[in-house]
Design an enzyme around this catalytic site. Structure first.
Site, PDB file in Angstrom:
ATOM      1  CB  SER A 156      14.778  71.297   8.296  1.00 43.94           C
ATOM      2  OG  SER A 156      16.294  71.417   8.403  1.00 43.94           O
ATOM      3  CG  ASN A 237      18.200  87.833  16.823  1.00 44.44           C
ATOM      4  OD1 ASN A 237      19.407  88.110  16.181  1.00 44.44           O
ATOM      5  ND2 ASN A 237      17.397  88.925  17.009  1.00 44.44           N
ATOM      6  CD  GLU A 361      18.725  78.396  12.475  1.00 44.43           C
ATOM      7  OE1 GLU A 361      18.275  79.098  11.570  1.00 44.43           O
ATOM      8  OE2 GLU A 361      18.030  77.868  13.152  1.00 44.43           O
TER       9      GLU A 361
END
Length: 379
Positions: A156, A237, A361
């Site tokens: 991205s 995380n 993710e």
């Protein structure tokens, strides 16, 4: 977590008002034109959103992870795609702020916080997606430099971003052989692929990042050699919480649109909102949104407090919230019937944008692996 102080409410309201003024009115147009609104990103940075949980001495806002979750939820009400890029940018900035030397922090972080420079995170490769420990991009020491060769996929901001945090292999020792580097745009040998044609997230560019004998000074390594995989996972995380918050905001916007539509429509002699079947469905969707918000804030609090169960809680929040909120957005589209399928109502865009949150993710299948290992380890 649930009763907001005056300051916390002001932070959330600022993000909500920004999204309403600068994101929501343009979201459909940006999606259709594949426009990356860098000028608007810098307006967000002027309000502290370029370095939300970054230390103040290098220009950050030094807010909590719970604050960040609320901010990203509100931004995503306006545009999930732009909110998600700001999340990625914050993750990159956090990695340099947390693991960088004083010189690295001073050199890179202030311009990232102001979003004068944009950041991209380079972990995924064409042949190493979920199995991030198997990445093959190499970094070979040569005097005072490392020479990088390889390709990163699905990055991205690539091509527009100025700063790239790159995971590359410095030894054959599996995940322990991965190191992290900060690479500047314009470095010789660094190039980019074509902007990918995607189902959603059209308002931010996604390209390959290609390294061909790219020389990076050894001084631009983050942490010590072999610590890159740990840095990458710790960054994720927070990234998982943030992307879950973006799903929640998008789903909330879709839900609100559906309720407003049903309140205005009549069919079979009565208002649609008076139909008990639709009320029951809306009740379930509203409950799902609140359950998502509760788990999200629980995970954000655990990460902020560095709790022993932070990793599995972040994985739980990412898995549950992105799956649940995609379903809420999709059900919202259904409630508008044919109008939900039209671009002008904005829901079909939200559905397309939120679908990728179940993949990036760490896919939601990988989230189950993470959670499952914590269950087995505690047995």
């Amino acid at each position: 977590m649930f009763e907001l102080s005056g300051d916390e409410r002001a932070i959330s309201d600022t993000a909500r008002d920004f999204a309403a003024e600068y994101l929501a009115p343009h979201a459909i147009e940006w999606d259709q034109d594949k426009h990356f609104p860098v000028d608007v990103l810098r307006k967000a940075a002027a309000l502290g959103m370029g370095g939300i949980y970054i230390k103040e001495d290098v220009g950050g806002s030094d807010l909590t992870r719970v604050d960040a979750a609320r901010i990203f939820e509100q931004l995503a009400v306006g545009d999930p795609s732009i909110a998600a890029y700001i999340s990625i940018h914050n993750m990159v900035t956090w990695m340099i702020d947390t693991y960088g030397t004083d010189e690295q922090r001073t050199r890179w972080v202030p311009a990232l916080c102001s979003m004068d420079h944009l950041g991209s995170y380079c972990l995924t490769e064409p042949g190493a997606g979920s199995d991030a420990g198997a990445l093959s991009t190499k970094a070979v020491r040569d005097g005072d430099d490392y020479v990088l060769n390889g390709v990163k996929q699905f990055i991205s901001g690539a091509g527009t971003s100025d700063v790239y945090v790159v995971m590359a292999r410095t030894s054959a020792d599996g995940p322990r052989g991965v190191s992290a580097f900060v690479v500047a745009k314009g470095t010789d040998g660094l190039s980019f692929g074509a902007n990918e044609k995607k189902m959603g997230w059209n308002a931010q560019p996604t390209r390959q990042v290609v390294f061909e004998d790219v020389r990076v000074p050894a001084a631009d390594m983050l942490g010590a050699e072999g610590e890159g995989f740990r840095i990458a996972m710790n960054g994720l995380n927070g990234g998982r919480i943030n992307i879950a918050a973006c799903s929640l905001g998008g789903a909330q916007a879709a839900f609100d649109t559906a309720v407003a539509y049903l309140a205005d429509r009549r069919a079979f002699g009565a208002g649609l909102l008076e139909k008990q079947a639709l009320q029951f469905r809306l009740a379930d969707m509203r409950t799902d949104l609140e359950a998502s918000r509760t788990l999200l804030l629980r995970a954000a609090h655990a990460l902020q407090a560095n709790s022993p169960d932070k990793v599995e809680l972040c994985a739980m929040a990412k898995r549950f919230v992105t799956d649940t909120c995609f379903a809420v957005a999709n059900d919202s589209l259904q409630m508008l019937g044919g109008y939900g399928y039209l671009a002008e109502y904005g829901i079909e865009k939200i559905v397309r944008d939120l679908r990728v949150h179940q993949i990036l993710e760490g896919t939601n299948e990988i989230m189950r692996v993470v959670i499952g290992r914590s269950v087995v380890g505690a047995a």
